[in-house]
Write an enzyme that holds these catalytic residues in place. Structure first.
Site, mmCIF file in Angstrom:
data_model
loop_
_atom_site.group_PDB
_atom_site.id
_atom_site.type_symbol
_atom_site.label_atom_id
_atom_site.label_comp_id
_atom_site.label_asym_id
_atom_site.label_seq_id
_atom_site.Cartn_x
_atom_site.Cartn_y
_atom_site.Cartn_z
ATOM 1 N N LYS A 201 0.872 -1.175 0.000
ATOM 2 C CA LYS A 201 0.000 0.000 0.000
ATOM 3 C C LYS A 201 0.905 1.220 0.000
ATOM 4 C CE LYS A 201 -3.917 2.299 1.954
ATOM 5 N NZ LYS A 201 -4.417 2.536 0.573
ATOM 6 N N ASN A 290 19.675 -0.846 7.101
ATOM 7 C CA ASN A 290 21.016 -0.579 6.575
ATOM 8 C C ASN A 290 22.035 -1.227 7.494
ATOM 9 O OD1 ASN A 290 20.005 1.114 4.506
ATOM 10 N ND2 ASN A 290 19.772 2.721 6.016
ATOM 11 N N ARG A 292 25.286 -0.803 7.789
ATOM 12 C CA ARG A 292 26.565 -0.080 7.763
ATOM 13 C C ARG A 292 26.487 1.136 8.681
ATOM 14 N NH1 ARG A 292 23.359 1.794 3.444
ATOM 15 N NH2 ARG A 292 22.876 3.986 3.784
#
Ligand code: MV4
Length: 447
Positions: A201, A290, A292
């Site tokens: 959505k 993420n 990192r």
């Protein structure tokens, strides 16, 4: 603890890592392309190895070149920084096989979070809220239409190999569906060599709020509160801040708990960021993780008063974390100073910097590899400095940022300084009412 860390990166982040290593008594190895011979990271490292020509694919992205540098310098760990090989699972794997510590999570975790369908499935299992949508891959138009009708239009098609805005398409209605799916698959196939798509959505005018987490090798994960990164242009962040003007302590705790749950479910080790979309009703949904250190880690450092690179190196060496989460005690804003012309669609503006004067004073931090006489090469990312201002309140922080931006002298190239100066005066920004749509309607006035 490590004796020698090779920094597989360039620019301000290479410098940033070298600084912390020096403070920890760890020796450093810089790698550089011929375009970066005069770079400060080369100068400030204990050793430096040239790894090839300017092209990233033949230097900073070359696993064999980096491993050769590790071999000849006898480094016992590699810090990947951000970008380049930082989220390359093959690189993490090669490091592991070679017996050098990749400062970050294992190849498996990188791989798992790099595939967005797998990441989402993992979060569903861990009971972290996700955007309603397809259960894994959407393979046919028929199947996609059915799910889209269930969740309601508009919907978004996303590539499982995408991320950071690449390989996404909005579908407004049933009539649009087939065309958009075909286009999205073609794009994904060309960009990633993988055309697998999933559907969600579409969340209208969301905020991008991410939680910084850190996990140690002993199963402990804590969060270090949030950053608001809603000020983006074409999926490039331009300004980040902590705390988010949109979060209260209750929501911060909820999102922090969800981020810890996400990381614990995969036994996460290292620093990481769990990105959420937050809608106007303050409902939040997992978007990506993420694996990192990020550009904007600095604002977290400022508000919790901790060196995140140091913590990252410590956990990579097997040290234990304390039990407590960290909460913002200050307000911090980072402006990304890019070698780009904001008056001409932010087009790149590399070249010779004839004069360079950084702002200074209480609560002002500048992380940069640039200096007067430095030439910004055209081959890499355009970010040349991060200006980070910290004060007790958001209002004071904005005033300080305005003052600091006014002191920034960069001559010879165009930069995003004028853009940020205009942003600081914007009423909506000052009110903290910013979504990811904000910059779509923002017009740069000539300076
Ligand atoms: C979305 C979305 C709305 N609804 N997903 C953009 C980057 C990628 N990580 C996911 N992105 C979005 N995903 C749903 N279901 C809107 C965006 C989005 C966005 C997100 C964060 C920051 C800036 C953005 C700009 C445009 C779209």
């Amino acid at each position: 603890m490590f004796k020698k860390i090779l920094i597989a990166n360039r620019g301000e982040i290479a410098l940033r890592v070298i600084r912390t290593c020096k403070e920890m008594g760890i020796s450093t190895v810089a790698v550089y392309s011929t375009a970066d011979k005069e770079s400060l990271h080369v100068r400030f490292a204990d050793e430096a190895v040239c790894i090839g020509p300017p092209s990233s694919s033949e230097s900073y992205l070359s696993i064999s070149k980096i491993m050769a540098a590790v071999e000849i310098t006898n480094a016992d760990a590699v810090h990947p920084g951000y970008g380049f090989l930082a989220e390359n699972a093959d690189f993490a794997e090669v490091c592991q096989e070679y017996g050098v510590k990749f400062i970050g999570p294992s190849a498996n975790m990188i791989r798992m979070m790099g595939d967005k369908i797998t990441a989402k499935e993992t979060m569903i299992k861990a009971k972290v809220p996700v955007v309603p949508g397809s259960d894994g891959q959407v393979k046919t138009v028929k199947e996609g239409l059915k799910i889209a009708a269930e969740v309601g239009y508009p919907v978004m098609l996303k590539a499982t190999a995408g991320g950071g805005g690449k390989g996404m398409r909005i579908v407004k209605s049933e009539e649009d569906f087939e065309e958009q799916l075909n286009k999205a698959q073609q794009e994904a196939s060309a960009s990633f060599g993988n055309d697998a798509m999933y559907l969600e959505k579409f969340i209208e005018e969301p905020r991008h709020i991410e939680i910084q987490i850190i996990g140690d090798q002993h199963g402990r994960v804590i969060h270090l509160s949030e950053r608001d990164c809603s000020i983006q242009r074409r999926h490039q962040k331009l300004l980040e801040e902590s705390p988010s003007p949109f979060l209260d302590q209750k929501l911060r705790d909820k999102m922090g708990k969800a981020a810890i749950k996400a990381a614990k479910s995969i036994n996460y080790e290292g620093v990481g960021t769990v990105e959420f979309l937050v809608d106007k009703y303050k409902k939040f949904y997992f978007m990506e993780m993420n694996t990192r250190i990020q550009v904007e880690h600095t604002v977290t450092e400022e508000v919790i008063n901790k060196d995140l690179i140091k913590e990252q190196i410590r956990v990579a060496a097997g040290e234990k974390l304390g039990a407590k989460n960290y909460y913002p005690e200050m307000h911090s804003i980072e402006c990304r100073i890019n070698a780009e012309d904001p008056l001409h669609d932010f087009r790149p503006s590399p070249g010779y910097i004839s004069s360079f004067h950084s702002p200074k004073g209480h609560g002002v931090r500048v992380d940069t590899h640039a200096y007067a006489g430095y030439t910004v090469p055209p081959y890499y990312d355009s970010m040349i400095a991060k200006l980070i201002c910290t004060a007790e309140t958001r209002e004071e922080c904005i005033l300080k940022m305005q003052r600091a931006l006014g002191e920034f002298i960069i001559e010879g190239i165009k930069t995003t300084v004028p853009f940020h100066l205009q942003l600081m005066k914007d009423e909506r920004f000052r009110a903290g009412s910013v979504t990811t749509q904000f910059l779509e309607d923002f017009e740069m006035k000539p300076v």
